[in-house]
Design a protein around this motif. Structure first.
Motif, PDB file in Angstrom:
ATOM      1  N   ILE A 226       0.823  -1.206   0.000  1.00 33.27           N
ATOM      2  CA  ILE A 226       0.000   0.000   0.000  1.00 33.27           C
ATOM      3  C   ILE A 226       0.860   1.260   0.000  1.00 33.27           C
ATOM      4  N   LEU A 227       1.958   1.240   0.760  1.00 31.50           N
ATOM      5  CA  LEU A 227       2.805   2.419   0.910  1.00 31.50           C
ATOM      6  C   LEU A 227       3.629   2.670  -0.349  1.00 31.50           C
ATOM      7  N   PRO A 228       3.939   3.946  -0.627  1.00 29.14           N
ATOM      8  CA  PRO A 228       4.801   4.232  -1.781  1.00 29.14           C
ATOM      9  C   PRO A 228       6.244   3.808  -1.506  1.00 29.14           C
ATOM     10  N   ASP A 229       6.980   3.543  -2.574  1.00 28.42           N
ATOM     11  CA  ASP A 229       8.376   3.147  -2.459  1.00 28.42           C
ATOM     12  C   ASP A 229       9.217   4.383  -2.177  1.00 28.42           C
ATOM     13  N   LEU A 230       9.902   4.389  -1.035  1.00 29.50           N
ATOM     14  CA  LEU A 230      10.725   5.535  -0.653  1.00 29.50           C
ATOM     15  C   LEU A 230      12.208   5.200  -0.681  1.00 29.50           C
ATOM     16  N   GLY A 231      12.582   4.221  -1.446  1.00 28.57           N
ATOM     17  CA  GLY A 231      13.980   3.846  -1.532  1.00 28.57           C
ATOM     18  C   GLY A 231      14.400   3.020  -0.332  1.00 28.57           C
ATOM     19  N   GLY A 232      15.342   3.539   0.443  1.00 33.25           N
ATOM     20  CA  GLY A 232      15.865   2.805   1.593  1.00 33.25           C
ATOM     21  C   GLY A 232      15.086   3.003   2.874  1.00 33.25           C
ATOM     22  N   ILE A 233      14.040   3.818   2.839  1.00 28.23           N
ATOM     23  CA  ILE A 233      13.267   4.081   4.050  1.00 28.23           C
ATOM     24  C   ILE A 233      12.054   3.158   4.085  1.00 28.23           C
TER      25      ILE A 233
END
Length: 95
Positions: free
Chosen positions: A62-69
């Motif tokens: 559900i959450l957007p991809d924020l890279g390493g976070i």
């Protein structure tokens, strides 16, 4: 019916503790305070991962991809807090 309320609150407290333990352990492993080559640390880490990964994977979809976070533990903790608030505020319906 109060016992059901107490059981639900206890389960939410356990979930909160497990999520906190996973978050703190991940920090300690990433900062190399804990070593995964130690058998006890590895068993705890893999056990917590196996327990929480089904929840985190659904949240990561559900959450957007924020890279390493990775915000999945934070969102899971917020959901536990929100459920606790809902249960406590509606405790009159359990009586």
């Amino acid at each position: 019916m109060i016992s059901i309320l107490q059981i639900l609150l206890m389960l939410l407290s356990i979930a909160q503790f497990v999520i906190f333990a996973h978050i703190i352990m991940s920090w300690l492993i990433n900062f190399q305070v804990l070593n995964l080559r130690q058998p006890l640390v590895a068993q705890l880490w893999y056990g917590l991962n196996r327990l929480l990964e089904p929840v985190y994977s659904r949240l990561r979809q559900i959450l957007p991809d924020l890279g390493g976070i990775d915000l999945a533990p934070l969102v899971a903790l917020l959901i536990v807090y929100a459920l606790r608030i809902l249960i406590v505020n509606n405790a009159a319906s359990f009586i």
